[in-house]
Motif scaffolding. Structure first.
Motif, PDB file in Angstrom:
ATOM      1  N   GLY A 175       7.261   1.199  -1.689  1.00  0.00           N
ATOM      2  CA  GLY A 175       6.171   1.949  -1.080  1.00  0.00           C
ATOM      3  C   GLY A 175       6.486   3.390  -0.729  1.00  0.00           C
ATOM      4  N   MET A 176       7.671   3.866  -1.064  1.00  0.00           N
ATOM      5  CA  MET A 176       8.064   5.232  -0.724  1.00  0.00           C
ATOM      6  C   MET A 176       7.991   6.124  -1.960  1.00  0.00           C
ATOM      7  N   PHE A 177       7.299   7.277  -1.796  1.00  0.00           N
ATOM      8  CA  PHE A 177       7.177   8.253  -2.865  1.00  0.00           C
ATOM      9  C   PHE A 177       7.604   9.610  -2.319  1.00  0.00           C
ATOM     10  N   CYS A 178       8.584  10.231  -2.976  1.00  0.00           N
ATOM     11  CA  CYS A 178       9.129  11.509  -2.527  1.00  0.00           C
ATOM     12  C   CYS A 178       8.543  12.655  -3.337  1.00  0.00           C
ATOM     13  N   PHE A 179       8.290  13.768  -2.653  1.00  0.00           N
ATOM     14  CA  PHE A 179       7.892  14.982  -3.353  1.00  0.00           C
ATOM     15  C   PHE A 179       9.123  15.521  -4.063  1.00  0.00           C
TER      16      PHE A 179
END
Length: 186
Positions: free
Chosen positions: A62-66
């Motif tokens: 569930g984690m999305f990094c820029f």
């Protein structure tokens, strides 16, 4: 207790894997993504006016990094968004910084973030009697290893949000994380 374990697992995962950083941008601690709490991952690109190339899925569920780091007081931070695993709804996000060992620069960064959050949201809502508060530290010399120190602030927004500043201290590394989470999804 479950929240603490999940927070530790996310932080450790970040320490181990990290997100990809590709290019530099200027910015500050901006939590305006919180206006889109409840938005599905497929719709977040349009809601935030970003391209799909600007986010990379992390190994943490569930984690999305820029991809582009955010500069904060001459330090590059990684900005990220958090989505529920069950239905891909945005529920939070924030910034993290990982460095090898304890340094004056990392200490100053931690203090600057704490001071900014206090200025913006008032005094921390962290229980004053806790020994693992960032406020009780006078320097990194006061830190045990391994250990986690935190401070929390209520945002008093419509999401009943909380911002948590976390310092994770390991033998040869430390992590500073600023995370906004909504307690209610729209």
């Amino acid at each position: 207790m479950k929240k603490i374990i999940i927070s530790l697992l996310i932080t450790l995962s970040i320490l181990i894997t990290g997100c990809v950083n590709v290019q530099n941008t200027k910015g500050d601690l901006d939590f305006s993504f919180s206006e889109n709490i409840g938005t599905k991952l497929a719709d977040i690109y349009e809601a935030l006016d970003i391209s799909k190339d600007e986010l990379t899925e992390d190994t943490s569920p569930g984690m999305f990094c820029f991809n582009a780091p955010v500069e904060y007081n001459d330090t590059s931070l990684t900005k990220y968004l958090l989505f529920t695993v069950a239905d891909d709804a945005l529920y939070g996000g924030g910034y993290f910084y990982i460095t090898d060992g304890k340094s004056d620069a990392a200490w100053n960064l931690l203090q600057n973030i704490k001071n900014e959050l206090t200025e913006r949201y008032g005094n921390p809502t962290t229980y004053p009697g806790l020994k693992n508060r960032i406020s009780v530290l006078k320097s990194f010399d006061d830190c045990k290893t391994p250990a986690e120190y935190t401070e929390s602030w209520s945002t008093a927004d419509s999401n009943k949000g909380e911002i948590k500043l976390t310092l994770m201290v390991l033998e040869q590394r430390l992590s500073i994380q600023i995370q906004y989470t909504a307690s209610n999804l729209k």
